[in-house]
Structure formats: structure tokens, C-alpha cells
Design an enzyme around this catalytic site. Structure first.
Site, PDB file in Angstrom:
ATOM      1  N   GLY A 106       0.835  -1.198   0.000  1.00  0.00           N
ATOM      2  CA  GLY A 106       0.000   0.000   0.000  1.00  0.00           C
ATOM      3  C   GLY A 106       0.863   1.239   0.000  1.00  0.00           C
ATOM      4  O   GLY A 106       2.098   1.160   0.041  1.00  0.00           O
TER       5      GLY A 106
ATOM      6  N   GLY B 227       2.073   5.134   1.471  1.00  0.00           N
ATOM      7  CA  GLY B 227       2.234   5.813   2.744  1.00  0.00           C
ATOM      8  C   GLY B 227       3.549   5.464   3.411  1.00  0.00           C
ATOM      9  O   GLY B 227       4.345   4.678   2.904  1.00  0.00           O
ATOM     10  N   ASN B 228       3.761   6.084   4.567  1.00  0.00           N
ATOM     11  CA  ASN B 228       5.070   6.012   5.199  1.00  0.00           C
ATOM     12  C   ASN B 228       5.368   4.657   5.827  1.00  0.00           C
ATOM     13  O   ASN B 228       6.509   4.211   5.833  1.00  0.00           O
ATOM     14  CB  ASN B 228       5.201   7.126   6.239  1.00  0.00           C
ATOM     15  CG  ASN B 228       5.295   8.488   5.552  1.00  0.00           C
ATOM     16  OD1 ASN B 228       5.708   8.572   4.386  1.00  0.00           O
ATOM     17  ND2 ASN B 228       4.889   9.529   6.248  1.00  0.00           N
ATOM     18  N   VAL B 229       4.336   3.983   6.345  1.00  0.00           N
ATOM     19  CA  VAL B 229       4.586   2.662   6.908  1.00  0.00           C
ATOM     20  C   VAL B 229       5.002   1.701   5.795  1.00  0.00           C
ATOM     21  O   VAL B 229       5.966   0.939   5.936  1.00  0.00           O
ATOM     22  CB  VAL B 229       3.337   2.138   7.649  1.00  0.00           C
ATOM     23  CG1 VAL B 229       3.542   0.692   8.077  1.00  0.00           C
ATOM     24  CG2 VAL B 229       3.020   3.009   8.854  1.00  0.00           C
TER      25      VAL B 229
ATOM     26  N   GLU C 202      -0.021  -2.003  -6.860  1.00  0.00           N
ATOM     27  CA  GLU C 202      -0.774  -0.916  -7.479  1.00  0.00           C
ATOM     28  C   GLU C 202       0.104   0.265  -7.847  1.00  0.00           C
ATOM     29  O   GLU C 202      -0.060   0.875  -8.885  1.00  0.00           O
ATOM     30  CB  GLU C 202      -1.821  -0.388  -6.485  1.00  0.00           C
ATOM     31  CG  GLU C 202      -3.128  -1.108  -6.489  1.00  0.00           C
ATOM     32  CD  GLU C 202      -4.071  -0.525  -5.445  1.00  0.00           C
ATOM     33  OE1 GLU C 202      -5.091  -1.174  -5.191  1.00  0.00           O
ATOM     34  OE2 GLU C 202      -3.824   0.549  -4.887  1.00  0.00           O
TER      35      GLU C 202
ATOM     36  N   ASN D  97     -10.707   7.375   3.100  1.00  0.00           N
ATOM     37  CA  ASN D  97     -10.449   7.387   1.655  1.00  0.00           C
ATOM     38  C   ASN D  97     -11.371   6.394   0.939  1.00  0.00           C
ATOM     39  O   ASN D  97     -12.221   6.786   0.170  1.00  0.00           O
ATOM     40  CB  ASN D  97      -8.990   7.037   1.364  1.00  0.00           C
ATOM     41  CG  ASN D  97      -8.028   8.076   1.917  1.00  0.00           C
ATOM     42  OD1 ASN D  97      -8.396   9.226   2.130  1.00  0.00           O
ATOM     43  ND2 ASN D  97      -6.810   7.672   2.184  1.00  0.00           N
TER      44      ASN D  97
ATOM     45  N   GLY E 190      -7.539  -0.958  -3.318  1.00  0.00           N
ATOM     46  CA  GLY E 190      -7.220  -2.316  -3.735  1.00  0.00           C
ATOM     47  C   GLY E 190      -6.960  -3.261  -2.586  1.00  0.00           C
ATOM     48  O   GLY E 190      -6.635  -4.424  -2.817  1.00  0.00           O
TER      49      GLY E 190
ATOM     50  N   LYS F  78      -3.760   9.898  17.135  1.00  0.00           N
ATOM     51  CA  LYS F  78      -4.115  11.121  17.867  1.00  0.00           C
ATOM     52  C   LYS F  78      -3.399  11.180  19.224  1.00  0.00           C
ATOM     53  O   LYS F  78      -4.045  11.283  20.287  1.00  0.00           O
ATOM     54  CB  LYS F  78      -5.627  11.202  18.084  1.00  0.00           C
ATOM     55  CG  LYS F  78      -6.454  11.216  16.792  1.00  0.00           C
ATOM     56  CD  LYS F  78      -6.682  12.605  16.268  1.00  0.00           C
ATOM     57  CE  LYS F  78      -7.511  12.544  14.986  1.00  0.00           C
ATOM     58  NZ  LYS F  78      -7.359  13.737  14.170  1.00  0.00           N
TER      59      LYS F  78
END
Lengths: 509, 509
Positions: free
Chosen positions: A271, A273-275, A296, A386, A390, A410
């Protein structure tokens, strides 16, 4: 911009070049409009803004002007963003990450259909979404005979171009002309009962053509642009992401040692993103080599792996690079040719291929519950973040799937591990491994009760563990004839309600 | 029983014939045991009872004796039932409908892993479930060289026979010897990265062999039996089921008229039970003809369609007939040859094939919520009913899926439509059509809010509609920035809690 129309070698389509506002004038109130774009790459950059102006003018005259907006996946502020700001969108599918559009979905103004990306094209062909009036598709160049060199994403472009009554092309001179040859567009998919097997057995195998096709007679406008993709910034992994990555890499090493997968693993899906980038960095720092991606999105982390040789090659449907990543890619573009292949999202995410190839899927989550259900889409059960994207295509059909998340959000007010998720995108039947910075819970072959112990002990933030264990134990005790997946129904969602009421899921604030 | 060992033409295996108790003595405490059986068809009929006796004797001596029990799907009182009564099962997968076993799962004694049927075999090969010690598989006959004529189900038999260290065969003389030729067992599935496309493009195409194979050296016992399958009774459709069927048939007719599917539809999958049989009866009474089934189970209703010619042929993994149905099948068995094909459940339920063929999936549910999430497995969130079975394999990959249910249960005390399901097996992304006796909700291309209106108005029992609408409206009003899937989290599961507290979901009792 290069010499005028230098990228339009089709004489017929050269005659259709016009300014963006003239093209936007060909889109009408009530139209369904399919635009290009995936992860902020390859979306149209001029027509949406011109359409915004046209919508705003209509609204000022007191006239209705709203479209159905269909994309590949997420676009950018100058596509989803401007159309949302014009209040010109009635329905939206199949995936969105634009904050302005998200706010309108969550306010109830926009009807959002959150679909699996491997389904969006075929559901359109099946007639589930209605007629597509207009396609607005960015391309790198137009060749004679309606052959199109795709740009930085393929997404649903093949379907939009085929199905739309009218087509508007944006030729973007910013996209490298060298993109020709980076794409594999499959034209073999038919409607049932006429479908054939997808004869792909290796992630980098070509089963299609390097070009998109369009019937020139349908092209009502060609607009030229010279604007960069969205290019979200990319940050180096933080300590939390790095810890998650370490658990994943150690687990994969153990799986290889146990003989459950080859030394060069199986095709990787990651996927965004940062992770995800941290996991890629972790793989790059490991002794894994000769890996391949069937995924993807090509993000910055994948370029690192391609450069170092950790990754042999990558199949995807889109780029999702930072400014730095784009510059780096463009500088060495010829070195990546043959090692990066962009396909339609119908193919990049196809269940048939994901299962056959034995993909290792790695995706983020918003929250998981103690029994292994995963919520990827909804904040506190009601508001969309979002969309499922996928993640379902890959996780459901993967050889092995990971769901990755920091244990809290948070500043610790939200636990990513809860008694019951407030929305389910991936069911307990479908989730193999959950990972946080604290550890990794391998859920394969476990009953719900056994999963609970493992998820709480391995993954939950220590501050939330006692309350999670307490819930689990009281649920077990309450109904001795209902202990397969013991829940206290009047308390199962109370953590979320407490967050809404007090700003924290914890009771110690 | 026919002449002794008349069905064992393999000289080696003829020497392994022994009584059931001697065979059961070859199973040890702690073993994982894979047995045949799917929908009460083709399960072993002698060894489980002998094993029950062995377990009970051990327990009386104060010794531990528990096995891991793996099946194709549901078996029968003399398989799952006796082993549960012996308290001899530690873990159970992938599907169960036996009431004694269910009670032990829900009491917390048995760890149950509720897996998609298309996943159970491959997760075993992948090493996710551990080693398989023993297979106990019913067959119709044993041919030379370890070729086996399968019996009334195939299920996971291929996998159990291949993977087990030791094999016990039950040769059942009750099963018609004419079964030879009714099966298609695919031996081409490899582990990634060596998998190839499944070259099947028509439901009745043969891609395998008519026999199961076993290495004779692994066969430690052969037991002969002469006992009937479970054969659940079959009742004629009641008014509720007939009304559901009418909605489905009318909808299919409209889909054909709209050009969204061929006149002879697309391959049908039908779950088991009376609602499913009613839909089959509805199709039989309609003018549809030349249909084909790509499904799990051949039940009585399918025989009707085969006899009338409404159904050309059916591919499945198992029979699930009543006594009457069995008699009827056996009388005309030669007429069904070539029109019924039984495959491994890995193939009958394969996502690749379900998507390619464009299956129309029809399955039951326990409850659906206003936004289209479906619970197929859990009663009031905690207690397992049966399991997800193949419903996820079919619904997730289908061309079109239906979920069918009476609008209420327990004499109206339970509404099948609730504000939020207490467990999710099929997510809002995956559910196309929900049907009750009151009507049909077509959810394709709708946002969650639009689905809510349609489900409540079309499907909910009129007595529950005002409360459902009231919930929907208050949830919409409560958080103006969270209206994608509006929920009141402190009330979402209150209907279930009220049922547990008062015996009714309604407030008017």
C-alpha cells in the site's frame, strides 16, 4: 511546453486541439464523467479547472450543474479538489483521498460508492453504474490511428476510453515522452460468458499492448498541458514505522526458514504511505534480493529497491512519487524501462492473478478488533477516510497478507486495537497477520478466541491492554453458550463513543 | 453389502481391509485428521463411531484423546456428531453444521476456524494449519494402482489424500458403483510461484480426471461399509420462500430485458436450504431454459430442473439430497451422467473461475444491516451458527450476487434487517441484491445512504420499518460531518442486546 502539438502525430486529432475552457464546454450538467488518475498521477490537469469555472458560472446563474465523477483512484486538488469546490459532483467512485471531496461526502452532499478497484471497470461494463457520457484522459502522446501513449498511471483509462460517448484527451508535455514502452494494456477481457483465462504467470509478463486505443471519431477535444503530477512529499521512516518494518522482515525471514516461501519471497504488494515505505526500506536493508512486485503503485521506496537490486522489477498501475522521486525517475528513465510495467487496475488488482502469483499483500488499516476484523475506511464508524481501494483485492486473494498500523493515533487518544471495529472492510476470515510497532500477531489457523489473546498481547499499546483483556474476559464469562466470538454488545462500540464524547478512547484521561 | 471386497480391485489394498475399530486404533491423541464429507454426503460412516469408542475408553482411563478435525464442509451425526459427543475434538475446520459440534464450539471447548472453502485446501498446502496425520476418506470403489472412485462428494479429499501421512479408506457399498465418471478431479494446482491458469471456460468442461489418487503405501486401513448418507429432509417451499423466489425470478427477467445478461442467464450458484430450493422451483416454473449451474451442492431442486430441462447441466462438489432425492437420482443415474460433475471444493469455489464464468450467486443470510453489510455466521454477534462456507467465494467474485432471507425470524421477534449487523461476513463493498418476502433491494451503484432507504423500504418487515427509518434519520442528524455511513454507536447494536434481554428486537412486545 515543447513545440505546439509536437506530441500529436495523428492528423485527425491535431484538428481537435482547443483550449481547456472550450473542451469543458462539451461537458453537460448530469453527465457521468470518467477521468484518468491514480494516486495523484496521470489525472487531467486543465479540463477540471475549466469545468469548475463552467459549473460556478452556471450556479451563479441559478442553474443546476453536477456530474457523476468516476476515476481510477485518488487524483489531486486540481481535479477532485476543484470540482468539489465548485459543488459540481453528485456521485463519486471508486476511491478518493482529496480532503475537499471527502468533506462533501461526509457532509452528505456527494454520494460516494466505495468499490474494490478490481471491480470498478467491470461493474461499469456490466451496466451497474449507468452510461458514461464523457472520458477525460491524460496521455503522454497521440499517435496516428487513435493509439495513445499512456502517462504516469493507467487506472481505468482503457474502460473510460472504450465506454464513453465523447472523449477529451489532455496531452501533458511534462510527462516524459520516454514513457512509451512502460505500459501493458490488456485488451482481452470480455463479458461473461465469453471470458478467457488471463495467461499471465509471471509478474513482468506482457499480455497486452504498450498503447491505449481510442476511436478518433469519439474524440471531441484535445487539450495540451505542461503540468506536474501531484507528487506528495515523502518522509523518511520514523521510529514507529521502522519498528513495524522490522517485525515484517523478521517474520518473512522466518517463513523462508520454515520452508513456506522461496528465498526471494513471492510477489510483493505494498500500500501507499510512510509505513509501507518503511517496510520497503526494511527489505532493502535486509539480505533479501531478486524480489519482484505485483502491486498498485510505484512509490519512492520501490525506486530505492530497484536501484539497489533488491527488487528485480515491479508491475503496477500507477506511480505515486514525491518531487524528489520524480526527478530521480526522470533522470534515469531508460534504466527503469523493462523493470517497471503499468497495467490497467483491473489487471494489476485482478483476483485471478493475485491468487495465482501468490502475492504477499501489505496494507495499512485504521483499526482492527481483537478477533481480527479490519476497518480500512471509516473513522468512528460513520465518516469515510479514503476508501477500500485495492486492499480487498489483494488481501482476500493473497498467499499471505499483512495489515500494518501504529498501535495508537491522535497522540494516544485512539487505540488501533479495539473490542469491535466500527466498520468492517476485511473480515476475520481474511486477515492473516496484524503488525504494530509493539509486535506481530500471526493469526493463521487460529480461532477467534486465540486471535484475541495474540492481538492484544502482540499488537495493542500496553496502555490499552488491560482494558482489552478485561473486555475479552467479561465477554467470555457473560454467555457460556456464545463463546465462539464473545462480545458484550452494549459495550462493543463504547470505546468509539467515548472518543466522540471525551476525545479519548481511554478512561485514564 | 455386495460380495466381500468386490469393490476393491487393487490386490495390495485388499490386504488392508479390517474392521472399523482396528482402523480407528491407528489414530492417535493429538493427530490432525482430515475426513471426507460435504453437506452430509460422502463422509466416513464407520471409523468416526469406532474412534468415538476409542476416545471414550481413553477418557475413562483418565487419558487425553483429542484430535484436530478437518473436513470438506458439514458432515453428519455419525461423523461430527459422535466425535463431539466423545469430547474428542480440539480444533475444527473449515465448516460445520452439526448441532452437537456447534454447541461445543459455542461453549468454548472446540476451537473453530471458519474459513472460506476455496481457501481451506490451499492454506493446508501453504502450511498454515500444521501437519495432517491421517486422512479418512469414503470412496465408492478402489481400482488398481491407488485409483479411487469418489463417492457423493469430493470436497477436500484430494488434498487430504495427498497430504496425510496415513490414509484410511472407507469403501461404501451403498454409494452407486455407477458414480464412476461423475467426477472431475483437477491435479494441476501447484504452489506459487509455479501456478498456471485454470484452463476452464465452460462450467461442464473437464480439466481433471475421474479418479482420486492415493499412494497405496500410505493406506494403513480399508474399511467396508454399507450406510446411507445423512440425507436431510426436503420440504416444499412455504409462502415466504415462494415470495422471495418470485422477486428473484422477476429481477432476472428484467436484467435480461435490460441487456445485462444472456437469455439463458449466467452460471447459477445456489446455497442450500428451503429458500434456495424455492428459487430453483421458481426458475423451473418460469420460461428460463438451457441454464447451467456452477455451484457447491446438487440439491433436490436441481434434480427437478435437470429433469425438466430448465437446467442443462450442473457442476458442484457434492450432493445434498433428501431420501426421496437420492432414490430418484439412483433410479435414473445413467440419465444424469455427463450432466452432473463433482469437483474438488478448491475448484468448485475458485475465485478465478467464479469471476471468469460470471456466476450468479444466491445465498442465505442471518441478518443484513441498513447499509448492506451481511452477517452469515453469528447469532447475536457471539455464537456461531454454521460458518461462511462458500458464500464468500461466490458472492465476492460473482457477476451478480443475491442474499436471500425471510424478513423476520423467531416468530417476528428478530428482524433480519438491523441498524448494524453484529458480525460482518460480506462487506458493504460486496453485496449486490438483498431479497426478503417483502421485496428486492438492488444496491448496485448506490452509496450507503441510498442503500439504507432501499433496504428498509423494500426488504424490512413493515413492523420494523419505522424504527429503522427513525434510526437512519437520527444518525444522519447527529453528526453533520459524518454522513457517509451515519451510525449512532451507542445504539447500533441495541436491537441485538434487547433481544438478549427481552426475547424480542421490537419495543412493542
Amino acid at each position: 511546453m515543447e513545440g505546439m502539438s509536437s506530441r500529436i502525430s495523428c492528423p485527425t486529432l491535431r484538428t481537435r486541439v482547443m483550449p481547456a475552457d472550450a473542451a469543458a464546454a462539451l461537458i453537460e450538467n448530469g453527465d457521468n464523467v470518467g477521468i484518468s488518475g491514480f494516486t495523484g498521477a496521470g489525472y487531467p490537469k486543465a479540463v477540471p479547472t475549466a469545468l469548475h469555472d463552467r459549473m460556478t458560472a452556471a450556479h451563479e446563474r441559478g442553474e443546476e450543474f453536477r456530474i457523476g465523477l468516476w476515476t481510477g483512484a485518488s487524483t489531486a486538488p486540481d481535479a477532485d479538489g476543484v470540482l468539489a469546490r465548485a459543488h459540481g459532483v453528485g456521485t463519486r467512485l471508486p476511491y478518493n483521498s482529496d480532503p475537499t471531496m471527502r468533506a462533501l461526502i461526509n457532509s452528505g452532499e456527494v454520494d460516494y460508492i466505495d468499490a474494490h478497484l478490481s471491480h470498478s471497470a467491470q461493474h461499469m461494463w456490466f451496466g451497474f453504474y449507468g452510461r458514461l457520457d464523457v472520458a477525460v484522459v491524460e496521455v503522454t502522446a497521440i499517435l496516428p490511428g487513435g493509439l495513445l501513449v499512456p502517462s504516469s498511471s493507467v487506472g481505468n483509462n482503457k474502460t473510460w476510453l472504450e465506454q464513453a460517448d465523447r472523449v477529451i484527451l489532455e496531452v501533458n508535455h511534462w510527462q516524459p515522452r520516454e514513457f512509451e514502452g512502460f505500459h501493458d494494456v490488456y485488451y482481452g477481457t470480455a463479458l461473461p460468458p465469453h471470458r478467457r483465462p488471463l495467461e499471465l504467470t509471471e509478474p513482468m509478463q506482457r499480455i497486452g499492448e504498450p498503447y491505449l486505443r481510442v476511436d478518433p471519431a469519439k474524440v471531441v477535444a484535445v487539450v495540451e498541458t505542461d503540468r506536474a503530477d501531484r507528487n506528495s512529499p515523502f518522509s523518511a521512516p520514523d521510529a514507529t514505522s521502522a519498528a513495524i518494518a522490522e517485525h515484517v522482515v523478521a517474520f518473512l525471514r522466518a517463513e523462508v526458514a520454515a520452508g513456506r516461501m522461496p528465498e526471494n519471497l513471492l510477489p510483493l504488494q505494498s500500500g501507499v504511505g510512510n509505513v509501507a515505505n518503511a517496510v520497503l526500506a526494511g527489505l532493502d536493508a535486509s539480505d533479501f534480493t531478486d524480489l519482484v512486485a505485483f502491486t498498485e503503485v510505484i512509490q519512492d521506496g520501490m525506486l530505492d529497491l530497484l536501484d539497489s537490486g533488491t527488487l528485480r522489477a515491479a508491475s503496477a498501475t500507477s506511480f505515486g512519487l514525491s518531487d524528489v522521486g520524480v526527478a530521480r525517475f526522470m533522470e534515469n528513465i531508460s534504466a527503469y524501462k523493462g523493470r517497471i510495467l503499468l497495467r490497467s487496475e483491473e489487471i494489476s488488482n485482478h483476483p485471478e492473478l493475485v491468487r495465482r502469483l501468490g502475492v504477499i499483500a501489505m496494507n495499512g488499516l485504521l483499526e482492527a478488533d481483537i478477533y481480527g476484523n479490519v476497518n480500512s475506511t471509516h473513522v468512528m464508524g460513520s465518516a469515510i477516510m479514503n476508501g477500500i481501494g485495492g486492499s480487498g483485492d489483494f488481501a482476500r486473494n493473497a498467499f499471505l497478507n499483512f495489515f500494518l498500523t501504529p498501535s495508537t493515533a491522535k497522540n494516544g487518544a485512539i487505540s488501533a486495537i479495539v473490542p469491535m471495529v466500527s466498520h468492517v472492510d476485511h473480515t476475520e476470515h481474511d486477515v492473516h497477520v496484524i503488525v504494530t510497532e509493539h509486535g506481530l500477531a500471526d493469526l493463521r489457523g487460529l480461532s477467534p478466541r486465540a486471535r484475541a489473546v495474540r492481538i492484544i498481547e502482540q499488537c495493542a499499546d500496553p496502555r490499552f491492554r488491560p482494558a482489552l483483556l478485561d473486555y475479552t474476559e467479561r465477554a467470555w464469562a457473560q454467555r457460556p453458550d456464545a463463546r465462539h466470538t464473545p462480545h458484550l454488545l452494549d459495550e462493543a462500540l463504547s470505546w468509539h463513543q467515548r472518543y466522540l464524547d471525551t476525545g479519548s478512547m481511554g478512561t485514564d484521561h
